[in-house]
Scaffold this motif. Structure first.
Motif, PDB file in Angstrom:
ATOM      1  N   LEU A 145       0.978  -1.363   0.094  1.00 16.22           N
ATOM      2  CA  LEU A 145      -0.391  -0.257  -0.023  1.00 16.22           C
ATOM      3  C   LEU A 145       1.039   1.668  -0.058  1.00 16.22           C
ATOM      4  CD1 LEU A 145      -2.711  -1.020   2.024  1.00 16.22           C
ATOM      5  CD2 LEU A 145      -3.197  -1.171   0.303  1.00 16.22           C
ATOM      6  N   SER A 146       2.247   1.010   0.207  1.00 21.06           N
ATOM      7  CA  SER A 146       3.232   2.497   0.179  1.00 21.06           C
ATOM      8  C   SER A 146       2.991   2.891  -1.220  1.00 21.06           C
ATOM      9  CB  SER A 146       4.576   2.045   0.910  1.00 21.06           C
ATOM     10  OG  SER A 146       5.099   0.961  -0.018  1.00 21.06           O
ATOM     11  N   LYS A 147       2.830   1.649  -1.790  1.00 24.11           N
ATOM     12  CA  LYS A 147       3.018   2.373  -3.654  1.00 24.11           C
ATOM     13  C   LYS A 147       1.767   2.515  -4.062  1.00 24.11           C
ATOM     14  CE  LYS A 147       7.152  -0.675  -4.281  1.00 24.11           C
ATOM     15  NZ  LYS A 147       7.948  -1.301  -4.695  1.00 24.11           N
ATOM     16  N   LYS A 148       0.956   3.164  -3.542  1.00 21.58           N
ATOM     17  CA  LYS A 148      -0.693   3.414  -3.717  1.00 21.58           C
ATOM     18  C   LYS A 148      -0.324   5.537  -4.465  1.00 21.58           C
ATOM     19  CE  LYS A 148      -3.557   4.034   0.438  1.00 21.58           C
ATOM     20  NZ  LYS A 148      -2.851   5.827  -0.401  1.00 21.58           N
ATOM     21  N   ASP A 149      -1.785   5.281  -4.947  1.00 22.70           N
ATOM     22  CA  ASP A 149      -1.931   6.600  -5.625  1.00 22.70           C
ATOM     23  C   ASP A 149      -2.519   7.482  -3.765  1.00 22.70           C
ATOM     24  OD1 ASP A 149      -2.842   9.641  -6.075  1.00 22.70           O
ATOM     25  OD2 ASP A 149      -3.559   8.290  -7.799  1.00 22.70           O
ATOM     26  N   PRO A 150      -1.564   8.629  -3.495  1.00 21.88           N
ATOM     27  CA  PRO A 150      -2.106   8.856  -2.342  1.00 21.88           C
ATOM     28  C   PRO A 150      -2.995   9.840  -2.599  1.00 21.88           C
ATOM     29  CG  PRO A 150       0.650   9.426  -3.434  1.00 21.88           C
ATOM     30  CD  PRO A 150      -0.261   9.022  -4.145  1.00 21.88           C
ATOM     31  N   SER A 151      -3.878  10.001  -3.785  1.00 21.69           N
ATOM     32  CA  SER A 151      -5.175  10.263  -2.904  1.00 21.69           C
ATOM     33  C   SER A 151      -6.025   9.501  -2.776  1.00 21.69           C
ATOM     34  CB  SER A 151      -5.488  11.494  -4.393  1.00 21.69           C
ATOM     35  OG  SER A 151      -5.383   9.953  -5.725  1.00 21.69           O
ATOM     36  N   VAL A 152      -6.037   8.486  -3.397  1.00 22.11           N
ATOM     37  CA  VAL A 152      -6.810   7.047  -3.145  1.00 22.11           C
ATOM     38  C   VAL A 152      -6.297   6.498  -1.385  1.00 22.11           C
ATOM     39  CG1 VAL A 152      -7.325   4.587  -3.156  1.00 22.11           C
ATOM     40  CG2 VAL A 152      -6.868   6.944  -5.404  1.00 22.11           C
ATOM     41  N   PRO A 177       0.991  -2.750  -5.896  1.00 22.35           N
ATOM     42  CA  PRO A 177       2.185  -4.749  -6.522  1.00 22.35           C
ATOM     43  C   PRO A 177       1.212  -5.352  -5.028  1.00 22.35           C
ATOM     44  CG  PRO A 177       3.242  -2.882  -6.301  1.00 22.35           C
ATOM     45  CD  PRO A 177       1.731  -1.521  -5.801  1.00 22.35           C
ATOM     46  N   LEU A 178       0.910  -6.458  -5.481  1.00 18.94           N
ATOM     47  CA  LEU A 178       0.983  -7.723  -5.097  1.00 18.94           C
ATOM     48  C   LEU A 178       1.835  -9.162  -5.038  1.00 18.94           C
ATOM     49  CD1 LEU A 178      -2.379  -8.896  -6.266  1.00 18.94           C
ATOM     50  CD2 LEU A 178      -2.074  -7.013  -4.413  1.00 18.94           C
ATOM     51  N   GLU A 179       2.549  -8.928  -3.584  1.00 14.91           N
ATOM     52  CA  GLU A 179       3.412 -10.065  -3.230  1.00 14.91           C
ATOM     53  C   GLU A 179       2.878 -11.193  -2.529  1.00 14.91           C
ATOM     54  OE1 GLU A 179       6.732 -10.700  -0.321  1.00 14.91           O
ATOM     55  OE2 GLU A 179       5.666  -8.939   0.137  1.00 14.91           O
ATOM     56  N   LEU A 180       3.337 -12.174  -3.307  1.00 17.97           N
ATOM     57  CA  LEU A 180       2.679 -13.831  -3.509  1.00 17.97           C
ATOM     58  C   LEU A 180       3.456 -14.227  -2.053  1.00 17.97           C
ATOM     59  CD1 LEU A 180       0.654 -16.151  -4.304  1.00 17.97           C
ATOM     60  CD2 LEU A 180       2.813 -17.175  -5.572  1.00 17.97           C
ATOM     61  N   ILE A 181       2.237 -14.165  -0.970  1.00 20.32           N
ATOM     62  CA  ILE A 181       2.981 -15.293   0.355  1.00 20.32           C
ATOM     63  C   ILE A 181       3.158 -15.945   0.680  1.00 20.32           C
ATOM     64  CG2 ILE A 181       3.202 -12.431   1.016  1.00 20.32           C
ATOM     65  CD1 ILE A 181       1.094 -12.572   3.393  1.00 20.32           C
ATOM     66  N   ASP A 182       1.908 -17.333   0.303  1.00 25.05           N
ATOM     67  CA  ASP A 182       1.371 -18.549   0.210  1.00 25.05           C
ATOM     68  C   ASP A 182       0.747 -18.363  -1.133  1.00 25.05           C
ATOM     69  OD1 ASP A 182       1.332 -20.427   2.080  1.00 25.05           O
ATOM     70  OD2 ASP A 182      -1.003 -20.179   1.741  1.00 25.05           O
ATOM     71  N   ALA A 225      -8.710   1.081  -2.814  1.00 22.20           N
ATOM     72  CA  ALA A 225      -7.176   1.391  -3.556  1.00 22.20           C
ATOM     73  C   ALA A 225      -6.790  -0.558  -3.071  1.00 22.20           C
ATOM     74  CB  ALA A 225      -5.946   1.263  -3.197  1.00 22.20           C
ATOM     75  N   MET A 226      -8.032  -1.418  -1.838  1.00 25.66           N
ATOM     76  CA  MET A 226      -8.041  -2.974  -2.039  1.00 25.66           C
ATOM     77  C   MET A 226      -8.750  -2.811  -3.221  1.00 25.66           C
ATOM     78  SD  MET A 226      -5.307  -3.799  -0.223  1.00 25.66           S
ATOM     79  CE  MET A 226      -5.939  -5.405   0.387  1.00 25.66           C
ATOM     80  N   ALA A 227     -10.285  -2.506  -2.768  1.00 24.18           N
ATOM     81  CA  ALA A 227     -11.133  -2.351  -3.208  1.00 24.18           C
ATOM     82  C   ALA A 227     -11.437  -2.840  -4.467  1.00 24.18           C
ATOM     83  CB  ALA A 227     -12.465  -1.761  -3.073  1.00 24.18           C
ATOM     84  N   SER A 228     -10.341  -1.604  -5.567  1.00 30.40           N
ATOM     85  CA  SER A 228      -9.858  -1.597  -7.217  1.00 30.40           C
ATOM     86  C   SER A 228      -8.730  -2.906  -7.058  1.00 30.40           C
ATOM     87  CB  SER A 228      -9.583  -0.982  -6.875  1.00 30.40           C
ATOM     88  OG  SER A 228      -9.208  -0.052  -8.336  1.00 30.40           O
ATOM     89  N   ALA A 229      -8.502  -3.748  -6.363  1.00 28.82           N
ATOM     90  CA  ALA A 229      -7.336  -4.133  -7.053  1.00 28.82           C
ATOM     91  C   ALA A 229      -8.328  -5.417  -6.274  1.00 28.82           C
ATOM     92  CB  ALA A 229      -6.640  -4.684  -6.186  1.00 28.82           C
ATOM     93  N   ILE A 230      -8.999  -5.841  -5.625  1.00 24.77           N
ATOM     94  CA  ILE A 230      -9.497  -7.052  -5.825  1.00 24.77           C
ATOM     95  C   ILE A 230     -10.693  -7.109  -6.975  1.00 24.77           C
ATOM     96  CG2 ILE A 230     -11.638  -8.007  -3.883  1.00 24.77           C
ATOM     97  CD1 ILE A 230     -10.259  -7.632  -1.685  1.00 24.77           C
ATOM     98  N   GLU A 231     -11.765  -6.080  -7.387  1.00 23.68           N
ATOM     99  CA  GLU A 231     -12.242  -6.225  -8.404  1.00 23.68           C
ATOM    100  C   GLU A 231     -11.987  -6.627  -9.672  1.00 23.68           C
ATOM    101  OE1 GLU A 231     -15.197  -3.185 -10.409  1.00 23.68           O
ATOM    102  OE2 GLU A 231     -14.160  -1.929  -8.826  1.00 23.68           O
TER     103      GLU A 231
END
Length: 444
Positions: A54-61, A251-256, A66-72
């Motif tokens: 989440l540190s690399k998301k658009d600061p205005s969001v 960006p998404l990091e695969l952790i499992d 950001a999470m809802a949009s990524a999930i969609e």
């Protein structure tokens, strides 16, 4: 029979009818693809757990946006991937759980879901004399910055996948898989300028900063173009899917990652059903032998309880998923429903031994047992709430499934014990259908 009991009886019969209507059409597919929605542990497939940066998301969001949009966008990609009944859930504040029942190619799923999916164009780097720069192997070097052009607003604008109108897998004149794309009006305006100044030069096409193709620009292009990269048919389909779904906002990091064998799921279902069947049968036998007529009423109420719980899962199959822990919670809640009946019937027997009439014993038994039933079930619901929250916080989806199923079952068990069993006993006693105290487990 009192008007109140008549109204309750009609209400119960309507509930029974609605429950049967919800589950009977499912028939043999009650636990199949056209019935209840099975979790990954029962149906087999792939499970992926991602952590969003989440540190690399658009600061205005906001983080939630950001999470809802990524999930969609992940949902759109998975839908095109073809997984049956995919489950995509937010876990905690920055994690996304993706379950793909029936999917065996986990490598392809990881590539499709986790890549950001942003399209860039990168121009040749040139030296002070205007000659192309090459690396030690003699290959052209391309700029790290996305290609820019003057937008319709007069400002320098990067040409990225956000201006894509559509992307479709296709084949070139030689039958090789490609991805054809079309820009919107702004994208076509930018692309025309970029291809004009790069005419007869190579222009790199990159996805998520990785160059996948470096074709020569042989003509000025505006609205339409194509991506060539030695793709297989599946790779072309996946790339078009990623481009159409839009770039992920973070960006998404695969952790499992886990691969669940479908045969293990089928074996788990079989053993669970056997265990549940044996346990329920022993339970019914005990209730009838020990409590006689009230035990028969309790068994009938438990059958109604089971039908209603299955109907709830069937009606809300898009939101509720049945997992192996969920089956365990279902059996546990069934035992708690019996526990409520035991408290009531033991209190009734005490009142009958004290010389109370049948009608008075029934009313006192339910009234005085209610406080113990209420407190024990509220305690269980609080525990379920804590487990549900902890499961969501730490990404333990099976714990959440157990907590949700148990909470629904406990709430329903209170209803069946207090309303359904009580109504049937009231009707039997008021009509004096059975008056022998031995039928109620009390020696006369």
């Amino acid at each position: 029979m009192k008007r109140r009991d008549t109204a309750l009886l009609i209400f119960i019969l309507v509930l029974i009818g609605l429950s049967l209507a919800a589950i009977v059409p499912v028939r043999t597919n009650l636990l199949g693809p056209n019935g209840l929605r099975l979790g990954l542990d029962l149906s087999g497939g792939s499970q992926l757990l991602y952590k969003a940066d989440l540190s690399k998301k658009d600061p205005s969001v906001s983080d939630d946006q950001a999470m809802a949009s990524a999930i969609e966008k992940i949902q759109r990609r998975v839908n095109e991937f073809g997984a049956a009944e995919p489950i995509i859930q937010k876990q905690g504040t920055d994690r996304v759980l993706v379950q793909l029942p029936g999917v065996r190619d986990i490598t392809r799923a990881i590539s499709l879901i986790g890549d950001t999916g942003l399209l860039y164009f990168r121009e040749l780097e040139v030296d002070e004399s205007g000659n192309p720069v090459t690396d030690a192997q003699g290959y052209y070097v391309f700029s790290e910055e996305p290609a820019k052009a003057q937008g319709t607003n007069g400002e320098e604008t990067e040409l990225t996948g956000q201006y894509l109108k559509s992307a479709t897998p296709d084949f070139d004149e030689y039958g090789a898989p490609i991805v054809a794309f079309e820009w919107n009006e702004e994208g076509a305006h930018l692309f025309q300028q970029i291809t004009t100044r790069n005419l007869q030069k190579p222009l790199a096409i990159a996805i998520d900063q990785t160059i996948i193709s470096t074709p020569n620009v042989s003509a000025v292009i505006s609205a339409r173009g194509q991506i060539e990269g030695g793709f297989t048919v599946e790779e072309a389909q996946d790339l078009a899917n990623k481009l159409n779904s839009g770039a992920l906002d973070v960006p998404l990091e695969l952790i499992d990652e886990r691969d669940v064998d479908a045969t293990l799921g089928a074996d788990s279902v079989r053993k669970s059903l056997i265990a549940a069947g044996v346990g329920i049968l022993l339970l019914l036998v005990f209730m009838i032998v020990y409590y006689r007529l009230p035990g028969v009423v309790a068994c009938f109420s438990l059958l109604i309880y089971g039908a209603m719980l299955l109907a709830i899962f069937s009606a809300f199959s898009s939101q509720l998923t049945l997992t192996l822990p969920g089956i365990a919670a279902f059996i546990l809640s069934l035992g708690m429903a019996v526990d409520a009946n035991v408290l009531i019937f033991e209190r009734m027997k005490e009142e009958l031994r004290a010389g109370r009439s049948l009608q008075a014993a029934v009313e006192i038994g339910f009234t005085r047992a209610w406080s113990a039933i209420r407190d024990s079930n509220i305690t269980t619901l609080i525990a379920c709430l804590i487990l549900f929250w902890l499961g969501g916080t730490f990404g333990a989806f099976m714990v959440r499934g157990f907590a949700l199923t148990l909470s629904v079952g406990v709430a329903l068990s209170m209803f069946t014990a207090i309303v359904i069993s009580r109504t049937f006993l009231r009707i039997i006693v008021s009509r004096k259908a059975v008056t022998d105290l031995r039928a109620y487990g009390v020696k006369s």
